[in-house]
Design a protein around this motif. Structure first.
Motif, PDB file in Angstrom:
ATOM      1  N   ARG A   1      16.833   8.561  34.957  1.00  0.00           N
ATOM      2  CA  ARG A   1      16.307   7.462  35.766  1.00  0.00           C
ATOM      3  C   ARG A   1      15.277   6.914  35.104  1.00  0.00           C
ATOM      4  NH1 ARG A   1      14.952  10.756  41.501  1.00  0.00           N
ATOM      5  NH2 ARG A   1      17.213  10.610  42.159  1.00  0.00           N
ATOM      6  N   ARG A   2      14.661   7.467  33.936  1.00  0.00           N
ATOM      7  CA  ARG A   2      13.516   6.839  33.232  1.00  0.00           C
ATOM      8  C   ARG A   2      14.351   5.715  32.285  1.00  0.00           C
ATOM      9  NH1 ARG A   2       9.413  11.368  30.775  1.00  0.00           N
ATOM     10  NH2 ARG A   2       8.118  11.376  32.894  1.00  0.00           N
ATOM     11  N   PHE A   3      15.318   5.846  31.890  1.00  0.00           N
ATOM     12  CA  PHE A   3      16.113   4.891  31.043  1.00  0.00           C
ATOM     13  C   PHE A   3      16.285   3.765  31.717  1.00  0.00           C
ATOM     14  CE2 PHE A   3      20.167   2.963  29.419  1.00  0.00           C
ATOM     15  CZ  PHE A   3      19.821   2.975  28.316  1.00  0.00           C
ATOM     16  N   TRP A   4      16.534   3.606  32.882  1.00  0.00           N
ATOM     17  CA  TRP A   4      16.900   2.227  33.599  1.00  0.00           C
ATOM     18  C   TRP A   4      15.685   1.764  34.087  1.00  0.00           C
ATOM     19  CZ3 TRP A   4      21.371   0.493  32.946  1.00  0.00           C
ATOM     20  CH2 TRP A   4      22.272   1.450  32.968  1.00  0.00           C
ATOM     21  N   ARG A   5      14.330   2.163  33.837  1.00  0.00           N
ATOM     22  CA  ARG A   5      13.007   1.733  34.435  1.00  0.00           C
ATOM     23  C   ARG A   5      12.643   0.961  33.100  1.00  0.00           C
ATOM     24  NH1 ARG A   5       9.837   6.337  37.567  1.00  0.00           N
ATOM     25  NH2 ARG A   5      11.255   6.556  39.116  1.00  0.00           N
ATOM     26  N   ASN A   6      13.055   1.113  31.954  1.00  0.00           N
ATOM     27  CA  ASN A   6      12.641   0.527  30.796  1.00  0.00           C
ATOM     28  C   ASN A   6      13.377  -0.844  30.731  1.00  0.00           C
ATOM     29  OD1 ASN A   6      11.788  -0.474  28.212  1.00  0.00           O
ATOM     30  ND2 ASN A   6      12.193   1.306  27.379  1.00  0.00           N
ATOM     31  N   ALA A   8      13.860  -2.909  28.246  1.00  0.00           N
ATOM     32  CA  ALA A   8      14.509  -3.209  27.133  1.00  0.00           C
ATOM     33  C   ALA A   8      15.849  -2.274  27.050  1.00  0.00           C
ATOM     34  CB  ALA A   8      13.626  -2.659  25.806  1.00  0.00           C
ATOM     35  N   SER A   9      15.801  -1.143  27.797  1.00  0.00           N
ATOM     36  CA  SER A   9      17.098  -0.527  27.687  1.00  0.00           C
ATOM     37  C   SER A   9      18.161  -1.193  28.641  1.00  0.00           C
ATOM     38  CB  SER A   9      16.816   0.897  28.139  1.00  0.00           C
ATOM     39  OG  SER A   9      16.190   1.046  29.407  1.00  0.00           O
ATOM     40  N   VAL A  10      17.771  -1.813  29.747  1.00  0.00           N
ATOM     41  CA  VAL A  10      18.474  -2.681  30.674  1.00  0.00           C
ATOM     42  C   VAL A  10      19.076  -3.733  29.800  1.00  0.00           C
ATOM     43  CG1 VAL A  10      18.566  -3.989  32.894  1.00  0.00           C
ATOM     44  CG2 VAL A  10      17.252  -1.753  32.817  1.00  0.00           C
ATOM     45  N   LEU A  11      18.232  -4.494  29.166  1.00  0.00           N
ATOM     46  CA  LEU A  11      18.933  -5.699  28.290  1.00  0.00           C
ATOM     47  C   LEU A  11      19.678  -5.231  27.321  1.00  0.00           C
ATOM     48  CD1 LEU A  11      15.517  -7.755  28.032  1.00  0.00           C
ATOM     49  CD2 LEU A  11      17.494  -8.160  29.537  1.00  0.00           C
ATOM     50  N   LEU A  12      19.528  -4.073  26.681  1.00  0.00           N
ATOM     51  CA  LEU A  12      20.435  -3.600  25.568  1.00  0.00           C
ATOM     52  C   LEU A  12      21.723  -3.146  26.368  1.00  0.00           C
ATOM     53  CD1 LEU A  12      20.788  -2.808  22.769  1.00  0.00           C
ATOM     54  CD2 LEU A  12      20.091  -0.378  23.548  1.00  0.00           C
ATOM     55  N   VAL A  13      21.959  -2.426  27.428  1.00  0.00           N
ATOM     56  CA  VAL A  13      23.038  -2.035  28.174  1.00  0.00           C
ATOM     57  C   VAL A  13      23.746  -3.456  28.638  1.00  0.00           C
ATOM     58  CG1 VAL A  13      23.895  -1.235  30.430  1.00  0.00           C
ATOM     59  CG2 VAL A  13      22.300   0.118  28.981  1.00  0.00           C
ATOM     60  N   LEU A  14      23.126  -4.577  29.082  1.00  0.00           N
ATOM     61  CA  LEU A  14      23.715  -5.673  29.498  1.00  0.00           C
ATOM     62  C   LEU A  14      24.447  -6.554  28.367  1.00  0.00           C
ATOM     63  CD1 LEU A  14      21.170  -7.084  32.214  1.00  0.00           C
ATOM     64  CD2 LEU A  14      23.378  -6.171  32.573  1.00  0.00           C
ATOM     65  N   ARG A  15      23.606  -6.657  27.280  1.00  0.00           N
ATOM     66  CA  ARG A  15      23.984  -7.054  26.022  1.00  0.00           C
ATOM     67  C   ARG A  15      25.312  -6.336  25.359  1.00  0.00           C
ATOM     68  NH1 ARG A  15      25.737 -11.133  23.307  1.00  0.00           N
ATOM     69  NH2 ARG A  15      25.275 -11.171  21.128  1.00  0.00           N
ATOM     70  N   LEU A  16      25.366  -5.217  25.605  1.00  0.00           N
ATOM     71  CA  LEU A  16      26.653  -4.416  25.246  1.00  0.00           C
ATOM     72  C   LEU A  16      27.633  -4.819  25.998  1.00  0.00           C
ATOM     73  CD1 LEU A  16      27.852  -2.229  23.462  1.00  0.00           C
ATOM     74  CD2 LEU A  16      26.864  -0.494  25.034  1.00  0.00           C
TER      75      LEU A  16
END
Length: 106
Positions: A1-6, A8-16
């Motif tokens: 859950r914490r992963f999706w709150r950040n 930067a991590s959401v942007l990284l997943v979208l870029r991937l």
């Protein structure tokens, strides 16, 4: 859950995800192009019309004529869905293919 709150991590997943989609699209274009080149000689691609530029600038030093594809469009779209013209074009392409397996219309 914490992963999706950040963010930067959401942007990284979208870029991937964007990168994977671009790889998939490139692979599909490659497969489509390969099918066009390796099409069996008896099978004609009658729906596709290409506008090409042929150049002989490398004919003397490299021994080849180069082809640059300017556009590809379906024959129906090019002929504005005119069935009569489409029939004439199809018959001419089949006749040309029967004669020499190569067809160049200028």
């Amino acid at each position: 859950r914490r992963f999706w709150r950040n963010p930067a991590s959401v942007l990284l997943v979208l870029r991937l995800l964007e990168y994977l989609v671009s790889l998939w699209a490139r692979w599909r274009r490659h497969v489509h192009s390969k099918r066009q080149v390796l099409n069996p000689e008896d099978e004609l691609e009658l729906d596709l019309v290409q506008g090409c530029l042929l150049t002989a600038e490398n004919l003397l030093n490299l021994g080849r004529v180069e082809k640059r594809t300017l556009f590809q469009v379906s024959a129906k779209k090019l002929l504005a869905k005119n069935e009569h013209l489409l029939g004439i074009l199809t018959n001419a392409a089949q006749h040309c293919h029967e004669q020499s397996h190569n067809c160049l219309v200028t």
